[in-house]
Design a protein around this motif. Structure first.
Motif, mmCIF file in Angstrom:
data_model
loop_
_atom_site.group_PDB
_atom_site.id
_atom_site.type_symbol
_atom_site.label_atom_id
_atom_site.label_comp_id
_atom_site.label_asym_id
_atom_site.label_seq_id
_atom_site.Cartn_x
_atom_site.Cartn_y
_atom_site.Cartn_z
ATOM 1 N N PHE A 225 -34.861 3.660 47.981
ATOM 2 C CA PHE A 225 -34.882 2.422 47.476
ATOM 3 C C PHE A 225 -35.844 1.463 48.683
ATOM 4 C CE2 PHE A 225 -33.670 -2.260 46.935
ATOM 5 C CZ PHE A 225 -33.493 -2.055 45.337
ATOM 6 N N SER A 226 -35.836 1.826 49.818
ATOM 7 C CA SER A 226 -36.516 1.035 50.863
ATOM 8 C C SER A 226 -37.999 1.293 50.682
ATOM 9 C CB SER A 226 -36.024 1.253 52.218
ATOM 10 O OG SER A 226 -34.508 0.882 52.451
ATOM 11 N N ALA A 227 -38.286 2.623 50.148
ATOM 12 C CA ALA A 227 -39.705 2.876 50.344
ATOM 13 C C ALA A 227 -40.637 3.077 49.054
ATOM 14 C CB ALA A 227 -39.636 4.372 51.038
ATOM 15 N N PHE A 228 -39.782 2.990 47.574
ATOM 16 C CA PHE A 228 -40.624 3.156 46.695
ATOM 17 C C PHE A 228 -41.784 2.325 46.549
ATOM 18 C CE2 PHE A 228 -37.310 0.520 44.935
ATOM 19 C CZ PHE A 228 -37.793 -0.481 44.097
ATOM 20 N N ARG A 229 -42.820 2.664 45.872
ATOM 21 C CA ARG A 229 -44.003 1.875 45.525
ATOM 22 C C ARG A 229 -43.687 0.790 44.346
ATOM 23 N NH1 ARG A 229 -49.392 5.658 46.207
ATOM 24 N NH2 ARG A 229 -48.632 6.571 48.424
ATOM 25 N N ASP A 230 -43.340 1.319 43.331
ATOM 26 C CA ASP A 230 -42.733 0.240 42.381
ATOM 27 C C ASP A 230 -41.750 1.067 41.297
ATOM 28 O OD1 ASP A 230 -44.241 2.293 40.564
ATOM 29 O OD2 ASP A 230 -46.057 1.025 41.189
ATOM 30 N N ALA A 231 -41.073 0.456 40.428
ATOM 31 C CA ALA A 231 -40.194 1.043 39.922
ATOM 32 C C ALA A 231 -40.250 0.862 38.363
ATOM 33 C CB ALA A 231 -38.572 0.352 40.111
ATOM 34 N N THR A 232 -39.622 1.819 37.489
ATOM 35 C CA THR A 232 -39.891 2.010 36.052
ATOM 36 C C THR A 232 -38.773 1.531 35.562
ATOM 37 O OG1 THR A 232 -41.594 3.693 36.339
ATOM 38 C CG2 THR A 232 -40.478 3.441 34.147
ATOM 39 N N VAL A 233 -38.715 0.563 34.418
ATOM 40 C CA VAL A 233 -37.541 0.095 33.842
ATOM 41 C C VAL A 233 -37.769 0.350 32.384
ATOM 42 C CG1 VAL A 233 -36.118 -1.830 33.214
ATOM 43 C CG2 VAL A 233 -36.973 -1.802 35.569
ATOM 44 N N VAL A 234 -36.980 1.106 31.756
ATOM 45 C CA VAL A 234 -36.983 1.499 30.244
ATOM 46 C C VAL A 234 -35.708 0.715 29.764
ATOM 47 C CG1 VAL A 234 -37.172 3.354 28.469
ATOM 48 C CG2 VAL A 234 -38.078 3.770 30.920
ATOM 49 N N THR A 235 -36.115 -0.097 28.429
ATOM 50 C CA THR A 235 -35.167 -0.884 27.964
ATOM 51 C C THR A 235 -34.928 -0.775 26.448
ATOM 52 O OG1 THR A 235 -35.514 -2.634 29.457
ATOM 53 C CG2 THR A 235 -34.107 -3.175 27.698
ATOM 54 N N VAL A 236 -34.009 -0.235 25.964
ATOM 55 C CA VAL A 236 -33.293 -0.155 24.628
ATOM 56 C C VAL A 236 -32.934 -1.604 24.319
ATOM 57 C CG1 VAL A 236 -32.392 0.996 22.618
ATOM 58 C CG2 VAL A 236 -33.102 2.328 24.741
ATOM 59 N N PRO A 237 -33.764 -2.284 23.218
ATOM 60 C CA PRO A 237 -33.355 -3.482 23.013
ATOM 61 C C PRO A 237 -31.718 -3.873 22.494
ATOM 62 C CG PRO A 237 -35.513 -3.307 22.219
ATOM 63 C CD PRO A 237 -34.925 -2.066 22.777
#
Length: 388
Positions: A95-107
Motif C-alpha cells: 500500500f505504501s509503494a504502489f504507483r497508482d491504483a485501479t478501481v473497477v465499479t459496477v454502478p
C-alpha cells in the motif's frame, strides 16, 4: 477433524489483529511469528523486510461491458482502504509503494451479463512491483469478475472487494504466473446489508504464492462463500490464510478449499508445500451466524507436505451452526479398488479420482471458459505425474 462448537480462547481474538497503512508500524516478520511460520521468508526476495525496492510496474487491464467504470487513481483517493486495512508488513509495504491504483465499479442497480476480466501481469523476471486493485459492486448491482494473474517477477498487492447493500459479486481469482513469480497478495472484502460475495481462488503457477483473505460483514444478512483450488508441484509454495469475521447478526459464510500436491523425488527443487489456515470468528454481536469451513488435501508424491489448520472462535451461543473439517491423505485405496475391479487401469483410475476431487469446486465456477481452462490445467499436471 470436525467440530460443531469451539470456545474462543481468552485474550485477543483474531479480529483484533493489528492493522495499519504504515509499513513502519509493523516489525519485520520472523519464522517464529505465527502468521509467518509456514512461509519460507528467504524466498520472498525481500518483500517482508523492506529490501525489495520497486523498480518496475505490473500492468492491470480491464475488459468488460461499457456499463463498468474503470479508473486509475492516486493513493490519496478516499475510496482506497474501504474494504480493509493491511494486516501484515508485506500488505502495508504494497500500500505504501504502489504507483497508482485501479478501481473497477459496477454502478448501482446494474446487472452485467458477461464476465468482466481483469488481467494482472507481473513486472517481469528480476524486477519488483507493488499494486492495488479495488472492485466495487454498488447497491443492488450484480456482476462476475475474473482476475487473471500472469507473468513473472516479484509482486505484492492489495485487492479490495466492496459489495454494497443487496449487491452480488462473483469473483474468480486465478494465480497462474510463470515459474519464477513470487506473489504475496491480501484480499479484503466488506459486505453491506444482504450482500453476497462468491470468491473462488485458484493457485496453479508461480514459485511462491501467498494469499491472505479477510472478510468483514458491515451489516446483517451478508453471505460469503469462499472456494479454493490449488495444485502444487516441485519448487512451489502455495499458501492461503483466511479470516471470516462475523460481527453482524444473521450472516452466513461457507469455506471450501481443495488442493493436490505432487513431485519428483529425484528433483533438486524444494518439495511441493501447501498451507491452508482458515480462521472464523463469531463475535458476541454475530448472533444467528451460519458458518462452516472445510479443507481437503490430496498428496500424490513422497516428500510433498500439506499443512491444514482450521480455527473457530465463538463468543456467543446464539448461532445457527458453526463447524470445521480438515483432512489430508493419499488416494483412497477403496476408491482405487472399486475402479480397478471394474476393469479401469490404475493410472486412469487415479486420474478419475483427482478429477472428481476437484470437480466439486470447478462445477461452481459460473464461467464455462474458466471451467474448461482449469480442467485442462489439471489434466496437464496429471500428465506430468504419469510421465515421471
Amino acid at each position: 477433524m470436525t467440530s460443531s462448537l469451539t470456545e474462543a480462547v481468552e485474550g485477543v481474538n483474531k479480529g483484533a489483529q493489528f492493522t495499519s497503512f504504515d509499513v513502519d508500524a509493523f516489525e519485520v516478520p520472523h519464522g517464529r511469528d505465527e502468521a509467518w511460520r509456514f512461509t519460507p521468508l528467504r524466498r520472498l526476495r525481500g518483500l517482508h523486510d523492506g529490501s525489495a525496492v520497486a523498480d518496475a510496474a505490473a500492468t492491470i487491464e480491464v475488459d468488460g461491458s461499457g456499463s463498468v467504470r474503470t479508473e486509475t487513481v492516486a493513493r490519496g483517493d478516499e475510496r482506497l482502504g474501504a474494504a480493509g486495512v493491511p494486516a501484515d508488513r508485506v500488505a502495508a509495504q504494497a500500500f505504501s509503494a504502489f504507483r497508482d491504483a485501479t478501481v473497477v465499479t459496477v454502478p448501482k442497480g446494474v446487472e452485467i451479463a458477461e464476465p468482466v476480466t481483469v488481467t494482472v501481469t507481473g513486472p517481469g523476471a528480476g524486477t519488483t512491483a507493488y499494486g492495488h486493485l479495488q472492485l466495487r459492486a454498488e447497491e443492488l448491482s450484480r456482476a462476475t469478475v475474473v482476475i487473471d494473474v500472469r507473468g513473472s517477477g516479484t509482486y505484492a498487492d492489495n485487492v479490495e472487494f466492496v459489495v454494497g447493500d443487496g449487491a452480488q459479486l462473483t469473483v474468480v481469482w486465478i494465480g497462474d504466473g510463470a515459474q519464477d513469480l513470487v506473489h504475496v497478495t491480501m484480499h479484503h472484502a466488506a459486505l453491506g446489508k444482504d450482500a453476497v460475495l462468491r470468491h473462488t481462488a485458484v493457485q496453479l503457477g508461480g514459485e511462491l504464492v501467498r494469499l491472505t483473505g479477510r472478510v468483514r460483514f458491515d451489516s446483517s444478512g451478508g453471505d460469503a462463500e469462499l472456494l479454493g483450488l490449488y495444485f502444487a508441484d516441485d519448487g512451489q509454495h502455495l499458501e492461503s490464510r483466511l479470516l471470516v469475521d462475523h460481527a453482524q447478526p444473521n450472516c452466513r459464510s461457507n469455506v471450501l478449499y481443495k488442493g493436490a500436491l505432487q513431485g519428483d523425488p529425484d528433483s533438486a527443487l524444494p518439495d511441493a508445500h501447501t498451507v491452508w489456515v482458515g480462521d472464523v470468528l463469531i463475535r458476541a454481536t454475530g448472533v444467528a451466524t451460519d458458518t462452516f469451513e472445510v479443507n481437503r488435501n490430496l498428496v500424490l508424491a513422497d516428500g510433498a507436505r500439506a499443512d491444514s489448520i482450521p480455527n473457530l472462535e465463538i463468543e456467543t451461543g446464539e448461532i445457527v451452526q458453526a463447524g470445521h473439517a480438515s483432512a489430508t491423505g493419499r488416494f483412497d485405496d477403496l476408491q482405487l479398488f472399486y475402479l480397478q475391479a471394474r476393469g479401469i487401469p490404475e493410472d486412469q483410475a487415479r486420474r478419475l479420482i483427482v478429477r472428481g476431487f476437484f470437480g466439486e469446486i470447478i462445477a461452481q465456477i459460473p464461467v464455462p471458459e474458466i471451467r474448461e481452462r482449469l480442467t485442462e490445467a489439471i489434466e496437464r499436471e496429471l500428465a506430468v505425474t504419469e510421465n515421471r
